[in-house]
Design an enzyme around this catalytic site. Structure first.
Site, PDB file in Angstrom:
ATOM      1  CB  SER A 129      53.832  98.341  -1.746  1.00  0.00           C
ATOM      2  OG  SER A 129      52.619  98.031  -2.111  1.00  0.00           O
ATOM      3  CG  HIS A 153      50.038  97.808 -12.127  1.00  0.00           C
ATOM      4  ND1 HIS A 153      48.885  97.348 -13.188  1.00  0.00           N
ATOM      5  CD2 HIS A 153      49.818  97.654 -11.251  1.00  0.00           C
ATOM      6  CE1 HIS A 153      48.622  96.987 -12.497  1.00  0.00           C
ATOM      7  NE2 HIS A 153      48.714  96.759 -11.209  1.00  0.00           N
ATOM      8  NE  ARG A 208      56.056  97.996  -5.209  1.00  0.00           N
ATOM      9  CZ  ARG A 208      54.317  97.114  -5.153  1.00  0.00           C
ATOM     10  NH1 ARG A 208      53.863  96.575  -4.325  1.00  0.00           N
ATOM     11  NH2 ARG A 208      53.459  97.984  -6.021  1.00  0.00           N
ATOM     12  CD1 TRP A 246      45.192 106.977  -3.789  1.00  0.00           C
ATOM     13  CD2 TRP A 246      43.871 106.891  -5.502  1.00  0.00           C
ATOM     14  NE1 TRP A 246      43.866 108.067  -3.844  1.00  0.00           N
ATOM     15  CE2 TRP A 246      42.764 107.367  -4.807  1.00  0.00           C
ATOM     16  CE3 TRP A 246      42.742 105.816  -6.334  1.00  0.00           C
ATOM     17  CZ2 TRP A 246      42.323 108.923  -5.469  1.00  0.00           C
ATOM     18  CZ3 TRP A 246      41.739 107.331  -6.612  1.00  0.00           C
ATOM     19  CH2 TRP A 246      41.327 107.961  -6.440  1.00  0.00           C
ATOM     20  NE  ARG A 284      52.776  95.068 -10.310  1.00  0.00           N
ATOM     21  CZ  ARG A 284      52.620  95.087  -8.996  1.00  0.00           C
ATOM     22  NH1 ARG A 284      53.259  96.120  -8.310  1.00  0.00           N
ATOM     23  NH2 ARG A 284      51.486  94.749  -8.668  1.00  0.00           N
ATOM     24  CD  GLU A 310      48.631  91.505  -6.431  1.00  0.00           C
ATOM     25  OE1 GLU A 310      49.068  91.975  -6.619  1.00  0.00           O
ATOM     26  OE2 GLU A 310      47.393  92.028  -5.943  1.00  0.00           O
TER      27      GLU A 310
HETATM   28  C1  SIN Z   1      47.822  96.220  -7.600  1.00  0.00           C
HETATM   29  O1  SIN Z   1      46.976  95.519  -7.640  1.00  0.00           O
HETATM   30  O2  SIN Z   1      47.715  95.236  -8.613  1.00  0.00           O
HETATM   31  C2  SIN Z   1      48.607  96.849  -7.149  1.00  0.00           C
HETATM   32  C3  SIN Z   1      49.070  96.033  -6.211  1.00  0.00           C
HETATM   33  C4  SIN Z   1      50.479  97.121  -5.979  1.00  0.00           C
HETATM   34  O3  SIN Z   1      50.717  97.555  -6.351  1.00  0.00           O
HETATM   35  O4  SIN Z   1      51.107  95.540  -4.912  1.00  0.00           O
END
Ligand code: SIN
Length: 583
Positions: A408, A258, A403, A68, A307, A138
């Site tokens: 991960s 998230h 994290r 996923w 995040r 990210e």
């Molecule tokens: C994401 O693609 O936003 C999740 C990636 C992650 O949880 O490191």
């Protein structure tokens, strides 16, 4: 006494799930529980080192959380990037609670681990011009550092490549198998696991794998909340097993929510579609119902802040506006970019009647990742000799209080390789599991209790917590426990039947969820500060004087059942925790 489980353990009390004794046995050198990136990598390496390896997995080999994963794998692969810069971003995201040595290990060994994954067969997206791996950004990363595959299907590609390699290597696998408990020998060393295989096959019902090295790679525990990005299999089985086996767990209060999960309406439960942070990395922005960007000015990285900061920003705006979701606007990508770069997310949105090409995507935070887990040293050893953990189930010290995005899969790879190396060096040991003289049976919980646990956790231990909400959650979880007559006290449930729940997959999973929920709440209640993804309404500030420390929890048997023992330890002290000589 049943097949393959001999002797006694000299009165050492133990905790185990209620259920029949194993009726069949497989013998191995290593049993790996779980089949995500961490489990499959350990298994491949142990098998390559000549260790007879068995993989036990709860569904099919490719059904874990790894597939996923959308965004990708973070590693200092780009021109001008260095492990040192990756280290700094990871430490900042972790809110001063990461173990720096563990992070240094991750970021320096990470690029090599990704290259070895490519050698195994994983195909990452490359630039048509240079042929180099394409990198995106990210949250929390100051550079383009995220390798991706199939646009936004990185986990699926990693899983495909590793599953194919495991099949090519002929590694024995037991699918559809819920692991129950750790088996130990007379010295308290791991000697295998008991498991229940669902459905018909070569093995079915409760059996055992006897092995002197047991590697937990069972993934997360997102199903402890009502809404999560995690699949249905993520019920905290590895953490619960480790606790019953006497291992320490750490940092369980740091559940990452998230920020951008597709909002499917009030009361949506179970696995929810993720809208990868990479969408923001490519230029999407967060807006409220009036189209106003609310992350600008809150952090230098705005929508690409770590995040926890973005999740809090969304929650605050939701409160200010009395709204239950915000929006992610990426209409400016246009149809072609959406189709090529984010095909999975585009399809998920469209299947729910939302077209991101023409409208902003409704989003809200949901439980996503357990930053804590079973406490390990840098070679994956837990506090129980012979028991290892890697991937989301583990707490290596890499993630601290939050994290960093896309660390991960990398952690799974790097620490899996280290565990395999450690096991390959270990002296041979014949596993002789014993039945402890004194056992405490953990009663199964009725499957319907799971929904009560999820509601209690979402209301009391979700994104925003307080002493009041956590105390209520602790009390309600306690009330769910089975009373002396075996009758569960489920709020709003029909009158208790007076009969204990039958042992079975759903009731064992529910017992696991109940245990990890209790530990999570106990730790969250104790941490009277706000740090990383632990957000306390009644303690809104970070407290470095009292709380630059980890909370470590263990489960200890008592005359009545068991009790949780909570202690604190320095943030920098993550020494090897198991005796040196153990494999
Ligand atoms: C994401 O693609 O936003 C999740 C990636 C992650 O949880 O490191």
């Amino acid at each position: 006494m049943s097949a393959g489980v001999h002797g006694t353990a000299g009165g050492v009390p133990a905790l185990r799930l209620a259920g029949p004794r194993p009726g069949w046995v497989i013998k191995a050198d290593v049993v790996v529980v779980g089949s995500g990136v961490a489990g499959l990598t350990v298994a491949l390496r142990c098998a390559a080192a000549g260790r007879r390896t068995v993989i036990v997995t709860k569904a099919r080999l490719d059904d874990g959380s790894t597939r996923w994963a959308q965004g990708g794998i973070a590693a200092a692969l780009g021109e001008g990037d260095t492990p040192e810069q990756h280290l700094v971003d990871t430490l900042v995201a972790g809110a001063d609670l990461c173990d720096e040595t563990a992070v240094r290990t991750l970021v320096t060994e990470g690029p090599g681990a990704v290259r070895r994954l490519i050698e195994v067969g994983a195909r990452f997206d490359t630039s048509p011009e240079t042929g180099e791996i394409e990198l995106t950004r990210e949250g929390g990363h100051h550079r383009r550092r995220i390798a991706h595959a199939g646009g936004d299907a990185t986990g699926a590609e990693v899983s495909r490549a590793l599953v194919a390699a495991v099949r090519d290597a002929g590694i024995e696998t037991v699918e559809n198998a819920l692991v129950l408990d750790l088996l130990k020998d007379a010295d308290g060393h791991a000697a295998g696991v008991s498991l229940h295989v669902m459905g018909e096959g070569r093995h079915d019902g409760v059996g055992a794998v006897h092995a002197p090295a047991v590697v937990l790679a069972t993934g997360g525990m997102g199903q402890v909340f009502s809404a999560t990005t995690n699949p249905a299999v993520s019920t905290g089985d590895g953490v619960a097993l480790a606790l019953r086996a006497g291992a320490e767990v750490s940092d369980l209060e740091f559940v990452q929510f998230h920020p951008t999960v597709l909002y499917l309406g009030a009361g949506s439960e179970g696995q929810q579609p993720l809208v990868s942070e990479a969408v923001r990395g490519e230029g999407a922005y967060l807006v409220d119902a009036d189209g106003e960007r609310f992350m600008v000015g809150r952090h230098e990285l705005a929508e690409l802040a770590p995040r926890d900061i973005v999740a809090k920003g969304i929650m605050r705006r939701m409160r200010e506006r009395g709204a239950d979701h915000m929006y992610l606007d990426a209409r400016h990508f246009g149809a072609r970019k959406w189709e090529e770069r984010f095909p999975t997310i585009l399809a998920a949105c469209r299947s729910h009647g939302i077209d991101p090409v023409t409208e902003p995507i409704p989003v809200a935070p949901a439980a996503h990742y357990a930053s804590g887990g079973v406490r390990t040293d840098l070679t994956g050893r837990t506090t129980v000799p012979g028991l290892y953990a890697c991937g989301e189930v583990a707490c290596t010290g890499v993630h601290g209080a939050n994290r960093l995005a896309s660390n991960s899969l990398l952690e799974g790879l790097v620490f899996a390789e280290r565990i395999a190396e450690r096991i390959a060096r270990a002296p041979a040991r014949v596993p002789v599991p014993v039945v402890p003289d004194a056992e405490r049976i953990v009663p199964p919980l009725p499957p319907e209790t799971r929904y009560a646990i999820q509601r209690i956790m979402t209301a009391g231990a979700g994104v925003l917590r307080s002493a009041e909400s956590l105390e209520r959650a602790a009390r309600e979880l306690e009330e769910l426990a089975v009373d002396a007559s075996g009758a569960p006290r489920v709020p709003d449930a029909p009158a208790a039947s007076g009969k204990p729940a039958e042992p079975g997959v759903e009731s064992w999973e529910t017992a696991n969820l109940h245990l990890v929920a209790r530990v999570l709440v106990a730790a969250a209640l104790r941490r009277t500060e706000t740090r990383g993804c632990h957000w306390r309404e009644d303690h809104p500030d970070r407290d470095d004087v009292s709380w630059r420390r980890h909370l470590v929890v263990a489960l200890r048997p008592t005359a009545e059942g068991s009790t949780l023992v909570v202690r604190t330890t320095d943030s920098t002290a993550f020494p090897p925790v198991a005796p040196e000589e153990t494999p």
